[in-house]
Scaffold this motif. Structure first.
Motif, PDB file in Angstrom:
ATOM      1  N   PHE A  11       0.876  -1.255  -0.059  1.00 59.07           N
ATOM      2  CA  PHE A  11       0.039   0.023  -0.014  1.00 59.07           C
ATOM      3  C   PHE A  11       0.943   1.326  -0.109  1.00 59.07           C
ATOM      4  CE2 PHE A  11      -2.176  -3.404   2.352  1.00 59.07           C
ATOM      5  CZ  PHE A  11      -3.535  -3.473   1.401  1.00 59.07           C
ATOM      6  N   CYS A  12       1.992   1.043   0.619  1.00 61.92           N
ATOM      7  CA  CYS A  12       2.841   2.522   0.755  1.00 61.92           C
ATOM      8  C   CYS A  12       3.458   2.533  -0.674  1.00 61.92           C
ATOM      9  CB  CYS A  12       4.014   2.050   1.808  1.00 61.92           C
ATOM     10  SG  CYS A  12       3.379   2.128   3.357  1.00 61.92           S
ATOM     11  N   LYS A  46      -3.282   2.545  13.421  1.00 68.89           N
ATOM     12  CA  LYS A  46      -1.979   2.023  13.294  1.00 68.89           C
ATOM     13  C   LYS A  46      -1.897   1.504  11.793  1.00 68.89           C
ATOM     14  CE  LYS A  46       1.847  -0.605  13.711  1.00 68.89           C
ATOM     15  NZ  LYS A  46       2.235  -1.850  12.678  1.00 68.89           N
ATOM     16  N   GLN A  47      -1.741   2.441  10.834  1.00 69.00           N
ATOM     17  CA  GLN A  47      -1.617   2.065   9.443  1.00 69.00           C
ATOM     18  C   GLN A  47      -0.754   2.917   8.613  1.00 69.00           C
ATOM     19  OE1 GLN A  47      -5.633   1.590   8.165  1.00 69.00           O
ATOM     20  NE2 GLN A  47      -5.482   3.579   7.189  1.00 69.00           N
ATOM     21  N   VAL A  48      -0.120   2.470   7.725  1.00 68.28           N
ATOM     22  CA  VAL A  48       0.566   3.438   6.691  1.00 68.28           C
ATOM     23  C   VAL A  48       0.045   3.123   5.234  1.00 68.28           C
ATOM     24  CG1 VAL A  48       2.637   3.922   8.043  1.00 68.28           C
ATOM     25  CG2 VAL A  48       2.518   1.715   6.663  1.00 68.28           C
ATOM     26  N   PRO A  49       0.563   3.764   4.334  1.00 64.91           N
ATOM     27  CA  PRO A  49       1.113   5.024   4.285  1.00 64.91           C
ATOM     28  C   PRO A  49       0.229   6.214   4.983  1.00 64.91           C
ATOM     29  CG  PRO A  49       0.121   4.626   1.959  1.00 64.91           C
ATOM     30  CD  PRO A  49      -0.082   3.513   3.029  1.00 64.91           C
ATOM     31  N   ILE A  50       0.852   7.182   5.180  1.00 59.94           N
ATOM     32  CA  ILE A  50       0.400   8.537   5.771  1.00 59.94           C
ATOM     33  C   ILE A  50       1.024   9.552   5.049  1.00 59.94           C
ATOM     34  CG2 ILE A  50      -0.159   9.809   7.838  1.00 59.94           C
ATOM     35  CD1 ILE A  50       0.049   7.173   9.538  1.00 59.94           C
ATOM     36  N   LEU A  51       0.437  10.372   4.353  1.00 63.18           N
ATOM     37  CA  LEU A  51       0.900  11.647   3.722  1.00 63.18           C
ATOM     38  C   LEU A  51       0.567  12.742   4.643  1.00 63.18           C
ATOM     39  CD1 LEU A  51       1.966  13.195   1.305  1.00 63.18           C
ATOM     40  CD2 LEU A  51      -0.283  13.463   0.651  1.00 63.18           C
ATOM     41  N   GLN A  52       1.644  13.617   5.191  1.00 65.77           N
ATOM     42  CA  GLN A  52       1.581  14.865   5.618  1.00 65.77           C
ATOM     43  C   GLN A  52       1.670  15.877   4.603  1.00 65.77           C
ATOM     44  OE1 GLN A  52       4.703  16.044   8.423  1.00 65.77           O
ATOM     45  NE2 GLN A  52       3.248  17.722   9.395  1.00 65.77           N
ATOM     46  N   GLY A  60      -4.612   9.307   5.289  1.00 65.52           N
ATOM     47  CA  GLY A  60      -4.263   8.151   5.148  1.00 65.52           C
ATOM     48  C   GLY A  60      -4.766   7.477   3.970  1.00 65.52           C
ATOM     49  N   GLU A  61      -5.013   6.154   3.999  1.00 62.48           N
ATOM     50  CA  GLU A  61      -5.404   5.422   2.752  1.00 62.48           C
ATOM     51  C   GLU A  61      -4.721   5.488   1.397  1.00 62.48           C
ATOM     52  OE1 GLU A  61      -7.464   3.014   3.121  1.00 62.48           O
ATOM     53  OE2 GLU A  61      -8.278   3.521   4.998  1.00 62.48           O
ATOM     54  N   SER A  62      -3.980   4.595   0.884  1.00 58.94           N
ATOM     55  CA  SER A  62      -3.100   4.451  -0.199  1.00 58.94           C
ATOM     56  C   SER A  62      -3.989   5.184  -1.508  1.00 58.94           C
ATOM     57  CB  SER A  62      -2.593   3.364  -0.373  1.00 58.94           C
ATOM     58  OG  SER A  62      -3.506   2.189  -0.805  1.00 58.94           O
TER      59      SER A  62
END
Length: 215
Positions: A11-12, A46-52, A60-62
């Motif tokens: 997903f990342c 608790k999941q990735v990816p995370i975009l700042q 969140g959410e790819s």
């Protein structure tokens, strides 16, 4: 912008791909796999990816990240996935982690830099695939299955540039991360067209492959 990831996470890879393909800059930050506090503080889970994003807000959410960066880059929405490709993905997704997960903790990836992060991953993923060592010992059986799936996907590829033969689509975003992770499996032979596609997509999206450290 900053993108919080695990290297092994498909997903990342989706999110990493769109930055590379659209030539958008981001800082990639790899979290330890047992770091629950950081992602929960950002997006509540608790999941990735995370975009700042540039405004400091988190996303969140790819596929949401893919859509956001694609639009920010000035492109039209990505074409959807053919039903045949979606079916292939769903079938492969049932078992391909049995090949990949036991290997991902052996590659020296940053998310597994601490022994506690390896233990955390194994304990949580055993619920999905069962015993890691047992799955590793079934490598030949799983490779035989995967080789057949490769033949099926190879037949669905329209070109070695893009899966649909026209342009970047959600097909590439969903399928390439699976292929990329399978490059960590020694003895798994990619058909020529599929191999060319995997190398080309890795180069265009600036996402590394695992062939050189395959187990």
């Amino acid at each position: 912008m900053k993108l919080y990831i695990y290297d092994h996470c498909p997903f990342c890879v989706r999110a990493r791909m769109i930055f590379g393909l659209r030539e958008m800059a981001t800082e990639e930050i790899t979290l330890l796999n047992d770091d629950e506090i950081t992602p929960i503080n950002m997006i509540g889970v608790k999941q990735v990816p995370i975009l700042q994003k540039s405004d400091g807000k988190y996303m969140g959410e790819s596929l949401d990240i893919v859509s956001y960066i694609n639009e920010l880059s000035g492109y039209s929405p990505l074409e959807s996935v053919r039903s045949e490709i979606q079916n292939w993905f769903e079938q492969v997704n049932v078992f391909y982690n049995r090949l990949v997960m036991p290997r991902s903790v052996q590659l020296g990836l940053a998310e597994f830099a601490k022994p506690s992060s390896v233990v955390y991953f194994i304990e949580h993923k055993k619920k999905l695939i069962g015993d890691f060592e047992e799955n590793f010992h079934k490598t030949n059986e799983y490779i035989t299955q995967m080789q057949q799936y490769f033949v099926e996907l190879d037949a669905l590829m329209v070109s070695k540039e893009w899966l649909n033969g026209k342009e970047l689509s959600l097909e590439d975003i969903i399928i390439f991360p699976i292929l990329r992770n399978l490059t960590m499996v020694s003895g798994l032979n990619f058909p020529e067209k599929l191999l060319n596609y995997t190398h080309k997509m890795a180069k265009k999206s600036l996402v590394n492959l695992y062939f050189d450290c395959a187990i």
